[in-house]
Design a protein around this motif. Structure first.
Motif, PDB file in Angstrom:
ATOM      1  N   ARG A   1     -10.402-108.890  25.580  1.00  0.00           N
ATOM      2  CA  ARG A   1      -8.952-108.693  25.607  1.00  0.00           C
ATOM      3  C   ARG A   1      -8.293-109.680  26.578  1.00  0.00           C
ATOM      4  NH1 ARG A   1      -8.423-102.875  26.372  1.00  0.00           N
ATOM      5  NH2 ARG A   1      -8.284-102.680  24.120  1.00  0.00           N
TER       6      ARG A   1
ATOM      7  N   GLN B   1      -4.315-105.028  29.988  1.00  0.00           N
ATOM      8  CA  GLN B   1      -3.107-105.332  29.226  1.00  0.00           C
ATOM      9  C   GLN B   1      -1.992-105.913  30.106  1.00  0.00           C
ATOM     10  OE1 GLN B   1      -2.939-105.276  26.048  1.00  0.00           O
ATOM     11  NE2 GLN B   1      -4.206-103.653  25.191  1.00  0.00           N
TER      12      GLN B   1
ATOM     13  N   ASN C   1      -3.037 -98.843  22.866  1.00  0.00           N
ATOM     14  CA  ASN C   1      -3.386-100.263  22.737  1.00  0.00           C
ATOM     15  C   ASN C   1      -2.558-100.950  21.649  1.00  0.00           C
ATOM     16  OD1 ASN C   1      -5.260-100.586  24.833  1.00  0.00           O
ATOM     17  ND2 ASN C   1      -6.893 -99.689  23.597  1.00  0.00           N
TER      18      ASN C   1
END
Length: 200
Positions: free
Chosen positions: A49, A89, A176
């Motif tokens: 990610r 994130q 997500n």
């Protein structure tokens, strides 16, 4: 007003050093990350990610303007862990923002090695991460904090818990998806607004 200790800054990593440390540990020596077997897959997922977000995230022009026009110098001290999905994130966007100015030095500390620091910035009594501390570089005073999630993500989690009684794997998938769609916009807008209120 709380102050950050020198020892806590001495325990911190630059973003690049943090990424290298985690990547090397996952490849060669996972024990260095002090993770249980349950948490290791999350750290590995976050590696992919982070790799993607480091390449794709963009800072909006109005946020870039805020960062470029800061009057004082700051340390952004982020409390994080390699397994944390919210950190994976949000922290890449914080890094992108910090890179735009010579006035912000981004540093990252591992939560579980710095519980004394973490426990000054609990969220609803919990050690939720990431937690960004805005620190005056000269005095080491903490002028504000942000995290662990943008407002709409907090709302999503709260609504899911209300509907289902807990936040489970399906909830994580929904969260997500929200992050993917939002592309770091709310993180940068909220942190830029916080910086504007502090810097003036």
């Amino acid at each position: 007003m709380n102050k950050v200790e020198i020892k806590e800054l001495n325990n911190s990593f630059s973003y690049a050093a943090f990424r290298s440390y985690v990547t090397e540990a996952l490849q060669n020596n996972p024990e260095k990350l002090n993770l249980s077997a349950d948490y290791l897959p999350y750290a590995e997922l976050n590696e992919a990610r982070l790799h993607r977000l480091d390449k794709t995230l963009r800072v909006e022009p109005e946020v870039a303007l805020v960062m470029e026009n800061l009057g004082k110098e700051y340390i952004w001290l982020v409390i994080s862990e390699s397994w944390c999905g919210d950190a994976a994130q949000s922290v890449p966007m914080l890094n992108k923002m910090a890179e735009l100015t010579g006035k912000v030095e981004l540093r990252i500390v591992f939560r579980d090695q710095n519980l004394e620091l973490m426990d000054q910035y609990l969220t609803n009594g919990g050690r939720a991460i990431p937690k960004l501390l805005i620190v005056d570089k000269e005095t080491l005073e903490v002028l504000g904090d942000w995290g662990p999630r943008p407002a709409d993500a907090v709302q999503l989690v709260n609504d899911y818990k209300t509907a289902h009684g807990k936040f489970d794997e399906d909830g994580i998938i929904l969260l997500n998806k929200w992050y993917t769609k939002n592309k770091g916009q709310q993180v940068q807008q909220e942190v830029a607004a916080l910086m504007t209120s502090i810097d003036n």
